[in-house]
Design a protein around this motif. Structure first.
Motif, short mmCIF file in Angstrom:
data_model
loop_
_atom_site.label_atom_id
_atom_site.label_comp_id
_atom_site.label_asym_id
_atom_site.label_seq_id
_atom_site.Cartn_x
_atom_site.Cartn_y
_atom_site.Cartn_z
N ALA A 4 0.61 -1.19 0.06
CA ALA A 4 0.01 -0.12 0.03
C ALA A 4 0.84 1.12 -0.09
O ALA A 4 0.52 2.20 -0.77
CB ALA A 4 -0.95 -0.10 1.31
N MET A 5 2.01 1.24 0.77
CA MET A 5 2.61 2.32 0.73
C MET A 5 3.51 2.63 -0.49
O MET A 5 3.61 3.82 -0.86
CB MET A 5 3.88 2.20 2.06
CG MET A 5 3.26 2.81 3.26
SD MET A 5 4.65 2.73 4.57
CE MET A 5 4.98 1.03 4.88
N ALA A 6 4.03 1.48 -1.27
CA ALA A 6 4.38 1.58 -2.56
C ALA A 6 3.66 2.01 -3.47
O ALA A 6 4.04 2.77 -4.27
CB ALA A 6 5.20 0.12 -2.86
N ASP A 7 2.38 1.92 -3.21
CA ASP A 7 1.44 2.37 -4.40
C ASP A 7 0.89 3.80 -4.02
O ASP A 7 0.30 4.37 -4.77
CB ASP A 7 0.04 1.61 -4.30
CG ASP A 7 0.54 0.01 -4.60
OD1 ASP A 7 1.37 -0.22 -5.52
OD2 ASP A 7 -0.28 -0.90 -4.49
N GLY A 8 1.49 4.28 -2.82
CA GLY A 8 1.05 5.95 -2.55
C GLY A 8 -0.28 5.85 -1.83
O GLY A 8 -0.82 6.90 -1.68
N GLN A 65 1.15 9.30 3.54
CA GLN A 65 2.55 9.57 3.11
C GLN A 65 2.72 10.95 2.82
O GLN A 65 1.86 11.71 2.17
CB GLN A 65 2.95 8.78 1.49
CG GLN A 65 2.97 7.40 1.85
CD GLN A 65 3.78 6.61 0.64
OE1 GLN A 65 4.28 7.22 -0.15
NE2 GLN A 65 3.30 5.48 0.51
N ILE A 66 3.73 11.80 3.23
CA ILE A 66 3.97 13.26 2.98
C ILE A 66 4.96 13.11 1.76
O ILE A 66 4.89 13.79 0.67
CB ILE A 66 4.79 13.78 4.16
CG1 ILE A 66 3.94 13.62 5.42
CG2 ILE A 66 4.98 15.37 3.97
CD1 ILE A 66 2.64 14.01 5.16
N LYS A 67 6.14 12.39 1.72
CA LYS A 67 7.01 12.24 0.76
C LYS A 67 7.77 11.16 0.50
O LYS A 67 7.85 10.30 1.51
CB LYS A 67 8.00 13.57 0.51
CG LYS A 67 9.00 13.35 1.58
CD LYS A 67 9.83 14.62 1.70
CE LYS A 67 10.81 14.78 2.66
NZ LYS A 67 11.70 15.73 2.76
N THR A 68 8.17 10.88 -0.59
CA THR A 68 8.77 9.49 -0.92
C THR A 68 10.27 9.74 -1.68
O THR A 68 10.26 10.71 -2.52
CB THR A 68 8.23 8.38 -1.79
OG1 THR A 68 6.88 8.30 -1.07
CG2 THR A 68 8.80 7.25 -1.93
N LYS A 69 11.33 9.05 -1.13
CA LYS A 69 12.68 9.54 -2.00
C LYS A 69 13.34 8.27 -2.02
O LYS A 69 13.52 7.35 -1.36
CB LYS A 69 13.62 10.40 -0.95
CG LYS A 69 14.85 10.72 -1.56
CD LYS A 69 15.61 11.57 -0.57
CE LYS A 69 16.86 11.92 -1.24
NZ LYS A 69 17.66 12.85 -0.15
N GLU A 70 13.84 8.05 -3.31
CA GLU A 70 14.46 6.87 -3.71
C GLU A 70 15.98 7.09 -3.94
O GLU A 70 16.48 8.19 -4.20
CB GLU A 70 14.25 6.57 -5.14
CG GLU A 70 15.02 4.97 -5.37
CD GLU A 70 14.20 4.28 -6.53
OE1 GLU A 70 14.76 3.26 -7.08
OE2 GLU A 70 13.05 4.71 -7.34
N LEU A 71 16.92 6.27 -2.94
CA LEU A 71 18.34 6.41 -2.77
C LEU A 71 18.87 5.82 -4.01
O LEU A 71 18.38 5.15 -4.55
CB LEU A 71 18.54 6.04 -1.33
CG LEU A 71 17.89 6.68 -0.30
CD1 LEU A 71 18.51 5.85 1.01
CD2 LEU A 71 18.08 8.08 -0.05
N ALA A 72 20.17 6.31 -4.03
CA ALA A 72 21.14 5.80 -4.98
C ALA A 72 21.22 4.10 -4.80
O ALA A 72 21.57 3.48 -5.91
CB ALA A 72 22.38 6.26 -5.00
N SER A 73 21.02 3.59 -3.63
CA SER A 73 21.42 2.29 -3.54
C SER A 73 19.82 1.39 -3.73
O SER A 73 20.04 0.10 -3.70
CB SER A 73 21.67 2.02 -1.96
OG SER A 73 20.58 2.41 -0.94
N GLY A 74 19.11 1.98 -4.19
CA GLY A 74 17.58 1.44 -4.40
C GLY A 74 16.85 1.54 -3.47
O GLY A 74 15.53 1.00 -3.60
N ALA A 75 17.09 1.89 -2.22
CA ALA A 75 16.14 1.92 -0.97
C ALA A 75 15.19 2.86 -1.29
O ALA A 75 15.68 3.85 -1.93
CB ALA A 75 17.09 1.96 0.10
N VAL A 76 14.05 2.95 -0.68
CA VAL A 76 13.10 3.86 -0.65
C VAL A 76 13.02 4.43 0.59
O VAL A 76 12.60 3.57 1.60
CB VAL A 76 11.86 3.45 -1.45
CG1 VAL A 76 10.75 4.64 -1.48
CG2 VAL A 76 12.11 2.72 -2.67
#
Length: 59
Positions: free
Chosen positions: A15-19, A32-43
């Motif tokens: 559900a979080m991945a779908d926003g 969810q307020i904001k989502t950020k994808e890191l260079a390592s692939g983690a969210v």
């Protein structure tokens, strides 16, 4: 019991991945307020939790 908890957490993660917002009573409503994808692939998800005020008897 462990399988049920893992399935619940997997559904929450999807559900979080779908926003989508989560209404996880009695915990409260997660938004969810904001989502950020890191260079390592983690969210990284920034969430806001809204809870009802507890009554004097704790219910």
């Amino acid at each position: 019991m462990k399988a049920v908890v893992e399935a619940s957490l997997a559904a929450m993660a999807q559900a979080m991945a779908d926003g989508r917002d989560l209404n996880a009573m009695p915990l409260g409503k997660l938004r969810q307020i904001k989502t950020k994808e890191l260079a390592s692939g983690a969210v990284v998800h920034t969430l806001k939790l809204r809870r009802k005020a507890l009554s004097d008897d704790g219910a």
